[in-house]
Scaffold this motif. Structure first.
Motif, PDB file in Angstrom:
ATOM      1  N   PHE A  52      35.867  48.843  38.390  1.00  0.00           N
ATOM      2  CA  PHE A  52      35.607  47.725  39.291  1.00  0.00           C
ATOM      3  C   PHE A  52      34.098  47.620  39.492  1.00  0.00           C
ATOM      4  N   GLY A  89      31.208  45.558  41.168  1.00  0.00           N
ATOM      5  CA  GLY A  89      31.014  44.507  42.155  1.00  0.00           C
ATOM      6  C   GLY A  89      30.003  44.853  43.211  1.00  0.00           C
ATOM      7  N   THR A  93      33.721  45.389  46.849  1.00  0.00           N
ATOM      8  CA  THR A  93      34.289  46.455  46.023  1.00  0.00           C
ATOM      9  C   THR A  93      33.954  47.823  46.606  1.00  0.00           C
ATOM     10  N   GLU A 102      33.463  41.631  39.859  1.00  0.00           N
ATOM     11  CA  GLU A 102      33.476  41.043  41.207  1.00  0.00           C
ATOM     12  C   GLU A 102      32.040  40.870  41.678  1.00  0.00           C
ATOM     13  N   THR A 127      36.938  37.960  39.247  1.00  0.00           N
ATOM     14  CA  THR A 127      37.456  37.613  40.572  1.00  0.00           C
ATOM     15  C   THR A 127      36.739  36.374  41.097  1.00  0.00           C
ATOM     16  N   MET A 132      35.423  33.477  43.669  1.00  0.00           N
ATOM     17  CA  MET A 132      34.825  33.569  44.993  1.00  0.00           C
ATOM     18  C   MET A 132      34.520  32.175  45.520  1.00  0.00           C
ATOM     19  N   LEU A 188      39.382  36.041  45.493  1.00  0.00           N
ATOM     20  CA  LEU A 188      39.554  37.427  45.918  1.00  0.00           C
ATOM     21  C   LEU A 188      39.890  37.539  47.398  1.00  0.00           C
ATOM     22  N   ILE A 205      44.393  41.236  43.773  1.00  0.00           N
ATOM     23  CA  ILE A 205      43.995  41.712  42.440  1.00  0.00           C
ATOM     24  C   ILE A 205      45.198  42.200  41.651  1.00  0.00           C
TER      25      ILE A 205
END
Length: 227
Positions: free
Chosen positions: A51, A53, A57, A116, A154, A156, A189, A219
């Motif tokens: 992940f 981000g 995250t 992300e 993801t 936004m 997200l 997710i």
């Protein structure tokens, strides 16, 4: 003669017991090696989800085990899926700074890369073309490291502080990039979390523990078909 027989009998007993001890040690060694071998095989077949981000995250304001990457790890474990989750979130990260640290993150093999980034760009009013360009370059770089990697982007959205035009175009960056690159997309997200006071910390931006659980669900809706 009797003493001689006793000596022979005693010698045989000692020999038998010695052989039995050796055999027991062999069996013990085998029993020790079997789980060790299984553990090595388990590690060698394990896949990695990274992940990549920002503070969402990283779980800013919370313990790392309450951030959604850790919640995804627990869900994978509960389903006996052999995956290792890596939380490479960094608070304050923009698409530009993320692009600059990407090569360090990709020193390890990654099977699923969850991207992300972008929220801080939007909140700072960074030009949309720059955000789009940086995200595209990150996607391209990840694929160069591993052409078989599965990428999840993801989506936004941001408040209308920068004006309706900027806000609307910002929202479109993510589905457009997902379609262009044929990658999976989490539509938003922060769905069912953004703007809900009880699910956000005092700053109104970062989710609470309960909010992070909803992010994990958002997710997982996409991720479950990839693992």
């Amino acid at each position: 003669m009797s003493d001689m027989l006793k000596f022979c009998y005693l010698s045989l007993c000692i020999l038998f017991l010695s052989c039995d001890g050796v055999e027991s040690k062999k069996n013990d060694t085998k029993q020790t090696l079997i789980p060790a071998i299984e553990e090595q095989e388990d590690i060698s077949t394990q896949k990695t989800i990274l992940f990549f981000g920002n503070s969402l995250t990283a779980g800013m304001g919370l313990e790392v085990e309450d951030a959604f990457p850790a919640l995804i790890q627990r869900r994978l474990d509960s389903l006996s899926l052999n995956y290792k989750v890596i939380n490479a979130g960094l608070s304050g990260e923009t698409t530009a700074s993320g692009k600059n640290r990407l090569s360090w993150v990709l020193k390890q093999k990654v099977d699923i890369f969850v991207l992300e980034l972008g929220a801080n760009d939007g909140l700072r009013g960074i030009p949309l073309d720059e955000t789009r360009k940086n995200l595209q370059e990150i996607i391209d770089a990840v694929r160069r490291y591993n052409p078989k990697v599965k990428i999840v982007l993801t989506g936004m959205q941001i408040p209308p502080n920068m004006g309706q035009d900027y806000t609307g175009e910002f929202k479109l960056i993510f589905p457009q990039l997902a379609e262009k690159n044929n990658i999976d997309l989490v539509p938003f997200l922060l769905k069912d979390v953004a703007g809900i006071p009880d699910l956000n910390q005092a700053d109104g931006i970062h989710p609470t523990v309960e909010g992070q659980k909803i992010l994990a669900d958002n997710i997982w809706e996409i991720l479950k078909s990839l693992v």
